[in-house]
Design an enzyme around this catalytic site. Structure first.
Site, PDB file in Angstrom:
ATOM      1  N   LYS A  77      -9.907   1.321  -1.665  1.00 47.82           N
ATOM      2  CA  LYS A  77     -10.041   0.637  -0.357  1.00 47.82           C
ATOM      3  C   LYS A  77     -11.409   0.903   0.275  1.00 47.82           C
ATOM      4  O   LYS A  77     -11.781   2.062   0.517  1.00 47.82           O
ATOM      5  CB  LYS A  77      -8.924   1.106   0.562  1.00 47.82           C
ATOM      6  N   CYS A  98      -4.835  -3.865   2.595  1.00 48.42           N
ATOM      7  CA  CYS A  98      -4.526  -3.872   4.030  1.00 48.42           C
ATOM      8  C   CYS A  98      -5.726  -4.226   4.903  1.00 48.42           C
ATOM      9  O   CYS A  98      -6.129  -5.374   4.954  1.00 48.42           O
ATOM     10  CB  CYS A  98      -3.875  -2.542   4.431  1.00 48.42           C
ATOM     11  N   GLU A 114       0.868  -1.176   0.000  1.00 49.80           N
ATOM     12  CA  GLU A 114       0.000   0.000   0.000  1.00 49.80           C
ATOM     13  C   GLU A 114       0.913   1.236   0.000  1.00 49.80           C
ATOM     14  O   GLU A 114       1.933   1.254   0.698  1.00 49.80           O
ATOM     15  CB  GLU A 114      -0.824  -0.072   1.307  1.00 49.80           C
TER      16      GLU A 114
HETATM   17  C1  ACM Z   1      -4.002  -0.524   7.141  1.00 47.10           C
HETATM   18  O1  ACM Z   1      -5.104  -0.730   6.647  1.00 47.10           O
HETATM   19  N1  ACM Z   1      -3.094   0.211   6.509  1.00 47.10           N
HETATM   20  C2  ACM Z   1      -3.638  -1.111   8.439  1.00 47.10           C
END
Ligand code: ACM
Length: 263
Positions: free
Chosen positions: A109, A142, A38
């Site tokens: 995301k 993530c 990420e």
């Molecule tokens: C995250 O989602 N960067 C922990």
């Protein structure tokens, strides 16, 4: 096919240098599909909204996608990697899939973590799965790992491999959840985390490394160190993710009873 994970240590806001370092790192080995962390080219710990705006890029017409396209074209491979995406007047925490013929897809995301909620708009498009050479690849980012629905959605869409760019700070959390996500969905799961620290806001973030690739039976095929910049490549057969057989009587996806589940 060969699946690779790259464990990077970007310097905040040094995009050109981080891109160069990432390309150098990928050049240490050969893979058909690379997964990078990420925000691997921007850094993660934003302190002001101007920084978010300055480092956000249009997709696909920004420097990070262009650098990935050039790498994938030269090496005839695919890459999944995270970046701040500028679109529609907001910024998303996104990850792109890029291949030898250029940009393939973007994922934004859905489950934002911690301070990300200050800087980023929540993802507004559904999970999707794309052909990447011999495999069907689904991208999640993530903290999506914490929600079984993310991996399950990608598996139901036909993913063989979950490409999971991450910036993890809670030790051994996603390593465990992603092992279960791989097992319960019968897919490969490639998590690329970063290492190092960021201390830009009075709070120190320590990134935990231990990037890993897990097989559809939950076996860890490789796990990297907690603190070194490194890559690993493993040979996988995507076809092993296409049978969901658990016992002679049980199928990991086919035995679901969605009529009894709440969403
Ligand atoms: C995250 O989602 N960067 C922990």
């Amino acid at each position: 096919m060969r699946v690779g994970i790259a464990q990077t240590c970007p310097t905040f806001a040094e995009r050109e240098r981080n891109l160069r370092d990432a390309v150098d790192l990928l050049s240490r080995d050969v893979a058909d599909l690379w997964v990078l962390p990420e925000f691997f080219a921007s850094g993660y710990q934003f302190a002001r909204s101007e920084e978010v705006r300055d480092l956000a890029e249009p997709v696909p017409d920004g420097p990070t996608v262009r650098a990935l396209e050039s790498f994938c074209q030269r090496h005839a491979c695919f890459a999944g990697a995270g970046l701040p995406e500028a679109a529609d007047g907001v910024v998303y925490n996104s990850a792109v899939l890029v291949g030898p013929r250029g940009f393939v897809s973007v994922y934004r995301k859905i489950h934002l973590f911690g301070e990300e909620k200050r800087w980023f708009a929540p993802g507004d498009i559904p999970f999707s799965v794309h052909e990447a050479g011999a495999a069907r690849v689904g991208v999640m980012i993530c903290f999506d790992h914490f929600f079984p629905e993310s991996a399950r959605s990608l598996a139901l869409l036909g993913a063989d491999i979950l490409a999971h760019p991450a910036n993890l700070i809670i030790p051994d959390l996603a390593q465990r959840t992603m092992t279960v996500r791989a097992l319960e969905n019968g897919v490969f799961a490639a998590t690329a985390n970063r290492v190092g620290e960021e201390s830009r806001t009075g709070k120190t973030l320590r990134y935990t490394g231990q990037s890993q690739i897990v097989a559809p039976d939950g076996t860890a095929l490789v796990r990297l160190s907690p603190d070194r910049v490194e890559v690993a490549v493993v040979e996988v057969d995507p076809a092993t993710a296409r049978t969901k057989r658990l016992t002679s009587h049980n199928d990991k996806l086919g035995d679901r009873r969605p009529e009894f589940y709440r969403t």
